[in-house]
Design an enzyme around this catalytic site. Structure first.
Site, mmCIF file in Angstrom:
data_model
loop_
_atom_site.group_PDB
_atom_site.id
_atom_site.type_symbol
_atom_site.label_atom_id
_atom_site.label_comp_id
_atom_site.label_asym_id
_atom_site.label_seq_id
_atom_site.Cartn_x
_atom_site.Cartn_y
_atom_site.Cartn_z
ATOM 1 N N THR A 62 -21.184 58.034 -86.513
ATOM 2 C CA THR A 62 -20.188 57.672 -85.505
ATOM 3 C C THR A 62 -19.048 58.681 -85.460
ATOM 4 O O THR A 62 -18.700 59.193 -84.397
ATOM 5 C CB THR A 62 -19.631 56.264 -85.831
ATOM 6 O OG1 THR A 62 -20.732 55.386 -85.947
ATOM 7 C CG2 THR A 62 -18.690 55.779 -84.751
ATOM 8 N N GLY A 109 -20.015 43.509 -83.755
ATOM 9 C CA GLY A 109 -19.876 44.852 -84.334
ATOM 10 C C GLY A 109 -18.466 45.178 -84.795
ATOM 11 O O GLY A 109 -18.177 46.321 -85.158
ATOM 12 N N GLU A 116 -18.480 44.585 -90.584
ATOM 13 C CA GLU A 116 -19.718 45.060 -91.187
ATOM 14 C C GLU A 116 -20.591 43.874 -91.593
ATOM 15 O O GLU A 116 -20.085 42.786 -91.852
ATOM 16 C CB GLU A 116 -19.392 45.859 -92.470
ATOM 17 C CG GLU A 116 -18.471 47.037 -92.270
ATOM 18 C CD GLU A 116 -19.172 48.224 -91.632
ATOM 19 O OE1 GLU A 116 -20.416 48.278 -91.642
ATOM 20 O OE2 GLU A 116 -18.459 49.089 -91.087
ATOM 21 N N ASP A 161 -10.597 47.797 -98.795
ATOM 22 C CA ASP A 161 -10.359 48.926 -97.875
ATOM 23 C C ASP A 161 -8.843 49.107 -97.653
ATOM 24 O O ASP A 161 -8.324 50.226 -97.695
ATOM 25 C CB ASP A 161 -11.086 48.655 -96.545
ATOM 26 C CG ASP A 161 -10.765 49.688 -95.488
ATOM 27 O OD1 ASP A 161 -11.337 50.781 -95.533
ATOM 28 O OD2 ASP A 161 -9.926 49.398 -94.614
ATOM 29 N N LYS A 201 -6.251 52.395 -98.726
ATOM 30 C CA LYS A 201 -5.300 53.052 -97.815
ATOM 31 C C LYS A 201 -3.864 52.882 -98.317
ATOM 32 O O LYS A 201 -3.058 53.825 -98.271
ATOM 33 C CB LYS A 201 -5.451 52.453 -96.414
ATOM 34 C CG LYS A 201 -6.824 52.731 -95.802
ATOM 35 C CD LYS A 201 -7.064 51.844 -94.587
ATOM 36 C CE LYS A 201 -8.429 52.092 -93.964
ATOM 37 N NZ LYS A 201 -8.787 51.071 -92.965
ATOM 38 N N GLY A 253 -12.851 53.544 -85.581
ATOM 39 C CA GLY A 253 -13.637 53.823 -84.379
ATOM 40 C C GLY A 253 -13.779 55.311 -84.147
ATOM 41 O O GLY A 253 -13.019 56.131 -84.678
HETATM 42 N N1 HSE Z 1 -13.303 48.940 -91.862
HETATM 43 C C1 HSE Z 1 -11.992 49.443 -91.618
HETATM 44 C C2 HSE Z 1 -11.216 48.467 -90.784
HETATM 45 C C3 HSE Z 1 -11.973 50.770 -90.930
HETATM 46 O O1 HSE Z 1 -11.718 47.399 -90.460
HETATM 47 O O2 HSE Z 1 -10.070 48.758 -90.476
HETATM 48 C C4 HSE Z 1 -12.357 51.870 -91.832
HETATM 49 O O3 HSE Z 1 -11.439 51.974 -92.865
#
Ligand code: HSE
Length: 452
Positions: free
Chosen positions: A13, A187, A190, A201, A205, A322
């Protein structure tokens, strides 16, 4: 015009997005930079896989190593994801002195210091704008734009999946499981959602942002991380009635120093509570006032509110994931990487993660928070008194207590808004309250972030 050739690792992607974005705006970038960025090779896992964006087959290979080592490829772009192969590929490129652009927050989170040291040792650069909050230029803001500020607070909505789920739960009165299932079908989430919904995640960050803001490397294992699986429809409804919105927040802020204590504990207390030395770095669902701008960040959008001692409050908002938003950040890094290559500069902006040896992540127990507590109790006289007594013993004040009407049955919900207390005190008091025979389910405890 001078050409800079790129080797890309990953044709999924984001890789496809970078290909497309450069096809669309390559000429514009060339005019702005005075350099032509050319994608020379793209390493993919499977040549036969159909791709949403067609990359000409003569550019594709399955041999990532040949892309990294080919002297023609001057900048390596790592978009393969994961932490094993990606680590090997990035390390190989850095050892060859090649600048690397990566969008891989998990890789940085797990191996950041090693990779930054490798880049320094081989006099090259590692760029990672796309690793945090997709298209929002938050890394550049922290590393460059706020170089003259002490960062007094970061509050970020940095996981789009969680924000999407919490937004729909609030707006539709739906429960977590059904929105998650729907988000997976559409979508937005995940198939294996735990990296997102368990907060990991966001922790990757938040750790990167904290490291940049405070100049020391934050190990992900030190980040207190709670996800959103335990946030119920009921809590979202009660929070709404109280004027709050629940959002998964990454929070980074120095822990305030308490008043100096006289006597023999003075030295220890000074050392442990120096304002520059203890930093809260955590991820949890929090109630934020509806009047705060972060409460209006809906669906899959991300937003990071950064407060600096000179600049005051700032807000960065945009799409956090995205194809196109991530490609936008990769292109920004490519522009920097190409300009640095041309100028022969390395480490023009230091990683900002090694200068503060006095800083440490504070244990969550030491952090002061305000709390929302929901209890499921037997509806009978004296119940409030028993709960209030346990809180009073823990020296925790109650700012409001509500037993919403309209609930009948053996048990009823009771909502307590608690005054500021340490997380240790709140955790211990709640454990005692949970043991009262009148309390029938495990208490729900959420933090309240007023973000004042
Ligand atoms: N899966 C992450 C989100 C994006 O839902 O923000 C990639 O870090």
């Amino acid at each position: 015009m001078e050409q800079v050739k790129l080797g890309i690792l990953g044709g999924g992607t984001v890789g496809g997005g970078v290909w497309q974005a450069l096809s669309t705006n390559g000429a514009l970038m060339a005019a702005r930079l005075g350099l032509n960025l050319i994608i020379n090779r793209v390493a993919v896992r499977d040549l036969r896989r159909s791709r949403p964006i067609t990359i000409p087959s003569h550019r594709l290979t399955t041999d990532w190593r040949s892309v990294v080592t080919d002297p023609e490829n001057q900048i390596i772009v790592e978009l393969m994801g994961g932490t094993s192969l990606a680590r090997e590929a990035v390390s190989t490129a850095l050892r060859l002195g090649k600048p690397v652009v990566t969008a891989n927050k998990a890789l940085l989170s797990a191996h950041g210091p090693e990779l930054f040291n490798l880049a320094a040792k081989h006099k090259t650069n590692l760029y990672y704008e796309a690793a945090v909050a997709g298209g929002i230029p938050i890394i550049k803001a922290l590393r460059e734009s706020f170089a003259g500020n002490r960062i007094t607070r970061i509050a970020g909505i940095v996981n789009g999946t969680c924000n999407y789920i919490l937004t729909r739960m609030k707006l539709e009165g739906a429960d977590f499981a059904s929105v998650l299932a729907d988000a997976q079908r559409l979508g937005f989430a995940e198939k294996e959602p735990s990296l997102d919904v368990d907060g990991h995640d966001a922790a990757h960050k938040t750790g990167i942002l904290a490291s940049l803001a405070h100049g020391f490397w934050v190990n992900p294992s030190e980040i207190h991380t709670e996800g959103i699986c335990h946030v119920s429809k009921l809590d979202i409804e009660f929070a709404t009635q109280l004027g709050y919105t629940i959002r998964l927040l990454g929070i980074v802020k120095p822990v305030p120093s308490p008043a100096p204590v006289r006597g023999k504990s003075t030295l220890r207390s000074k050392k442990r509570t120096d304002p520059s030395s203890l930093i809260q770095v955590s991820v949890y669902p929090a109630l934020i006032p509806n009047s705060h701008v972060l409460a209006s960040v809906n669906y899959a959008f991300n937003a990071v509110a950064i407060q600096g001692d000179i600049v005051g409050d700032t807000l960065f908002y945009g799409r956090g994931a995205g194809q196109d938003p991530t490609a936008s950040s990769v292109l920004s890094d490519l522009a920097d990487a190409a300009l640095d290559l041309r100028a022969g500069t390395f480490n023009r902006v230091p990683p900002f993660t090694g200068h503060n040896t006095q800083c440490h992540v504070a244990h969550m127990d030491e952090i002061l928070s305000r709390f929302y507590v929901r209890l499921d109790v037997i509806d009978r006289p004296g119940v409030f008194a028993r709960i209030a007594s346990l809180l009073a013993t823990a020296n925790i004040g109650i700012s409001s207590i509500i037993q919403p009407e309209g609930h009948s049955g053996e048990t009823v919900p009771v909502i307590l808004m608690l005054d500021e207390a340490t997380n240790r005190a709140a955790r211990k008091a709640l454990a005692k309250i949970a043991q009262l025979p009148v309390v029938k389910s495990p208490p729900v405890l959420l933090r309240v972030e007023t973000l004042e």
